[in-house]
Motif scaffolding. Sequence first.
Motif, short mmCIF file in Angstrom:
data_model
loop_
_atom_site.label_atom_id
_atom_site.label_comp_id
_atom_site.label_asym_id
_atom_site.label_seq_id
_atom_site.Cartn_x
_atom_site.Cartn_y
_atom_site.Cartn_z
N GLU A 179 0.61 -1.74 -0.17
CA GLU A 179 -0.10 -0.12 -0.08
C GLU A 179 1.32 1.15 -0.12
OE1 GLU A 179 -3.59 0.23 2.42
OE2 GLU A 179 -1.94 1.68 3.24
N PHE A 180 0.34 1.66 -0.86
CA PHE A 180 0.94 3.93 -0.67
C PHE A 180 0.17 4.75 0.04
CE2 PHE A 180 3.05 1.09 -4.08
CZ PHE A 180 3.86 1.30 -3.49
N SER A 181 0.72 5.70 0.71
CA SER A 181 -0.99 6.46 0.67
C SER A 181 -0.53 7.97 1.16
CB SER A 181 -0.52 5.59 2.38
OG SER A 181 -2.58 6.83 3.13
N GLN A 182 -1.03 8.86 0.51
CA GLN A 182 -0.27 10.17 0.68
C GLN A 182 -1.69 11.02 1.18
OE1 GLN A 182 2.70 11.76 0.77
NE2 GLN A 182 1.66 13.22 1.02
N ASP A 183 -1.27 12.21 2.77
CA ASP A 183 -2.93 12.77 2.73
C ASP A 183 -4.09 11.81 2.63
OD1 ASP A 183 -0.35 14.52 2.86
OD2 ASP A 183 -0.72 15.00 1.16
N ASN A 184 -5.06 12.27 1.54
CA ASN A 184 -5.93 11.17 1.73
C ASN A 184 -6.59 10.71 0.36
OD1 ASN A 184 -5.85 13.50 -0.78
ND2 ASN A 184 -8.28 13.78 -0.72
N ILE A 185 -5.05 10.34 0.04
CA ILE A 185 -5.24 9.53 -0.74
C ILE A 185 -4.40 8.40 -0.75
CG2 ILE A 185 -4.58 8.79 -3.19
CD1 ILE A 185 -4.02 11.78 -4.39
N THR A 186 -5.19 6.83 -1.16
CA THR A 186 -4.46 5.75 -0.61
C THR A 186 -4.14 4.85 -1.82
OG1 THR A 186 -4.74 5.37 1.23
CG2 THR A 186 -4.46 3.36 0.44
N LEU A 187 -3.44 4.21 -2.26
CA LEU A 187 -3.41 2.63 -3.63
C LEU A 187 -3.06 1.33 -3.04
CD1 LEU A 187 -3.50 2.55 -6.69
CD2 LEU A 187 -0.90 3.11 -6.46
N GLY A 188 -3.49 1.20 -2.89
CA GLY A 188 -3.48 -0.83 -2.18
C GLY A 188 -2.98 -1.39 -3.94
N TYR A 189 -1.56 -2.69 -4.09
CA TYR A 189 -1.91 -3.15 -5.47
C TYR A 189 -1.24 -4.57 -4.62
CZ TYR A 189 3.05 -3.36 -4.06
OH TYR A 189 4.21 -3.57 -3.02
N ASN A 190 -2.13 -5.75 -5.46
CA ASN A 190 -1.30 -7.21 -5.69
C ASN A 190 -1.52 -7.60 -6.81
OD1 ASN A 190 -3.67 -8.70 -6.32
ND2 ASN A 190 -4.87 -6.79 -5.45
N LEU A 191 -0.07 -8.79 -6.90
CA LEU A 191 0.32 -9.19 -7.76
C LEU A 191 0.94 -10.96 -7.29
CD1 LEU A 191 3.86 -9.35 -8.65
CD2 LEU A 191 2.81 -6.68 -8.99
N GLY A 192 0.58 -11.42 -8.38
CA GLY A 192 1.24 -13.28 -8.15
C GLY A 192 0.99 -13.27 -9.78
N TYR A 193 2.23 -15.05 -9.39
CA TYR A 193 2.10 -15.74 -10.16
C TYR A 193 2.35 -17.11 -9.77
CZ TYR A 193 5.15 -18.84 -13.42
OH TYR A 193 5.27 -19.16 -14.46
N GLU A 194 1.32 -18.09 -10.58
CA GLU A 194 1.38 -19.60 -9.89
C GLU A 194 1.46 -20.66 -11.07
OE1 GLU A 194 -1.00 -21.05 -6.51
OE2 GLU A 194 -2.31 -20.30 -8.34
N ASP A 195 2.78 -21.58 -11.34
CA ASP A 195 2.33 -22.68 -11.98
C ASP A 195 2.64 -23.39 -11.59
OD1 ASP A 195 3.13 -22.58 -15.07
OD2 ASP A 195 4.46 -24.08 -14.03
N THR A 196 2.43 -25.17 -11.66
CA THR A 196 2.03 -26.44 -11.38
C THR A 196 2.05 -26.85 -12.42
OG1 THR A 196 1.32 -28.10 -10.09
CG2 THR A 196 0.12 -26.74 -10.73
N LYS A 197 3.08 -28.29 -12.62
CA LYS A 197 3.21 -30.07 -13.30
C LYS A 197 2.04 -30.30 -13.76
CE LYS A 197 5.88 -33.03 -15.19
NZ LYS A 197 7.17 -34.42 -14.86
N GLY A 198 1.15 -30.16 -11.94
CA GLY A 198 -0.19 -31.08 -11.65
C GLY A 198 -0.03 -32.26 -11.58
N TYR A 199 -1.02 -33.52 -11.91
CA TYR A 199 -0.94 -34.75 -12.09
C TYR A 199 -1.67 -35.01 -12.58
CZ TYR A 199 -4.78 -33.90 -7.86
OH TYR A 199 -5.45 -33.82 -7.89
N ASP A 200 -1.74 -36.07 -13.35
CA ASP A 200 -3.04 -36.50 -14.06
C ASP A 200 -4.41 -36.64 -13.49
OD1 ASP A 200 -4.22 -37.59 -16.17
OD2 ASP A 200 -3.53 -39.57 -15.68
N VAL A 201 -6.02 -36.18 -13.49
CA VAL A 201 -6.64 -35.65 -13.28
C VAL A 201 -8.18 -36.62 -12.89
CG1 VAL A 201 -6.01 -32.73 -12.62
CG2 VAL A 201 -7.63 -34.31 -14.32
N ILE A 202 -7.69 -38.02 -13.64
CA ILE A 202 -8.60 -38.93 -13.88
C ILE A 202 -8.37 -40.34 -13.96
CG2 ILE A 202 -10.64 -39.83 -14.77
CD1 ILE A 202 -11.47 -37.41 -16.23
N ALA A 203 -8.43 -40.98 -12.58
CA ALA A 203 -7.89 -42.34 -12.58
C ALA A 203 -7.92 -43.34 -13.51
CB ALA A 203 -8.29 -43.00 -11.27
N LYS A 204 -7.67 -43.81 -14.14
CA LYS A 204 -7.60 -44.64 -15.56
C LYS A 204 -7.58 -46.08 -15.06
CE LYS A 204 -6.76 -40.66 -18.05
NZ LYS A 204 -5.70 -40.02 -16.68
N ASP A 205 -8.70 -46.92 -16.02
CA ASP A 205 -8.56 -48.05 -16.01
C ASP A 205 -6.91 -49.13 -15.66
OD1 ASP A 205 -9.16 -50.89 -16.53
OD2 ASP A 205 -11.35 -50.63 -17.75
#
Length: 627
Positions: A179-205
């Motif tokens: 957050e940045f704040s000056q007198d009567n002004i406030t600016l908040g921010y958020n950012l993100g990066y997410e990554d995964t190789k994952g796994y096989d989501v359905i069980a197979k016969d």
Amino acid sequence: MLAKSALSAAILTALSFSVSAQSSSTENIERITVTANKFEQAINNTLATVNVIERAEIESSNIRDLPSLLNTVAGIDVVRNGGFGQQASVFVRGAATKHTLVLVDGVRISDANSGSVSFTNIPVNSIEKIEVVKGARAAIYGSDAMAGVINIITRQAVQHEITLTSGSHNYVNYQQAGEFSQDNITLGYNLGYEDTKGYDVIAKDPVAPVGKDHDSDGYNNQNIGFNLTVNTDELGQFNAIVQYSEGDAEYDNAWGNDAYDFENYSGRIAWQKKLGQFEHSASVSTSLEENTQTGIPKHDIYSTDRVEFEYRTLYRLNDATQFTGAVNYLTEDLGGSTATFSETQRDNQAVFLGGFYDDNKWLANVVVRSDDYDYHGRANTYTTAFGVKPHRDVTFRVNHGTAFRAPSLTNTFVAQSPWYLPNADIKPEEATNNEIGMSLSTRWGRYDVAVFQNKIDNLISNQYDADSGKYIPYNVDKATMEGVELSANVSAFGFEHSINATFLDAKDGTTGEKLVRRPSESFNYTVARSWDKLDVNLAMQYRSSRPSINLYDSNLGQSMATILAGYTVFNLGANYRLFDGLTLNARLENIAGKDYITAATGYASNGNVLGYTSLGRQAYVGATVRF
């Protein structure tokens, strides 16, 4: 209907904490909520069941995604089609996802084609607080709020922080907020990066030939958000919020698209000003939910573009009585989709009026609303609630309300589809909701009991038409969901305890059969303790067995119903403050490596049920720097 012995045991368990509890601060007991009635109230005075997940709880548990967070809330069960980036269905008191209104900073975000919500694509790093209000809220919020409202409030960090996390399946996460704040002004921010190789989501016969779906299903999410507030004495407060995310994910599908790209954003510009006994507010919001199905040369785009305007005023007659009124305009546009519609846009005009009384002993709410959707006509809804406080720490409440969900444009105007035909005479789905509840706040903690019933009529179901070989939507179904919720948040024996239990009876109103994928019993328990620089919490989740959708058994040559077994999993979170400004964090999920299924997909050749693979044992470690 409900297992009385289980109910009695749960009540005794919750109350037993009160008898042996040690003293605890009461500052967090009456948390403030703005979701229930669209203005600030103490949580005990909303006359509704409200659950709040704060940022501190998210950071303490180190939970990695929104579906896992919601699965800790009383009355909510999440059915997942795998891990990160996969579809997650959120059942609130047994109602389908489309019957719960989901907001980000008060902005609608669902897919208007299907009513689904991309819960997995809302990054946890962007969340400051989640408010869950249960019951019919359509008189305040309009369409979709048949079982409740989930309002996700984005980050409001008061200092700069950076977190790096790594974990199972090549998971990496970077997030930053400040957050940045000056007198009567406030600016908040958020950012993100997410990554995964994952796994096989359905069980197979095991005997099935290896195909394109025998692979890991990865996920990527990049996001950023801003929150600007300007306060002026003369003109009031101005606020602008925007949240944006994009990414891609893979999934299993043997016949077509098996990956998707997404682009989602929500934005809101708001103003509020107090003038004497009046509080005025106005807002303009916009959102885009766009999902592009990929993986094969033919791409399908599902796009929903919304714009909404609302003006609201609150008049305080005296300390006990206030009135509110509002006008609302909403437009929804599916023109960015690849599907063909005879109409791609619709508008809704709405007005609502409400009265609220609270003299610290007697409480009452009455709200009425009228919505006028293009092509579907007018829908009138109301909410009434009454409460009494025989003691300042005890509140008894009774509420009754109605709600509706407007048909999708797909139901009404889809054209040239290989699978569906439209029904221009389709009607809105309708709900009637009742609740009786009691909340108790003491120096030891807060307790809540709610008995609820939700009846939904005119449920829209796609019926097969033999003449055309396609499916046509009709208002032919109905459902009843009733049950009991119990919750307690207490301090006892030097530990913090959070416990909730739900007993649900959800039935098809036509056949009397249990609704599929809903467990009849759910139980969540988290115990936490702090030692100087170390915080540790251990969570248990139990879900009873649940009926599955009918599955085709090739050995028998017919579709069969089956029951999916119940399960219990344990999760561990820990945070260690190495020194001022640096915290190490860790999470061990599904400690015992429990295998379970919440959504089945078919039968293996040996007769075993196959389904979406559960989140197995996973470990995450990271560090947070604050400055």
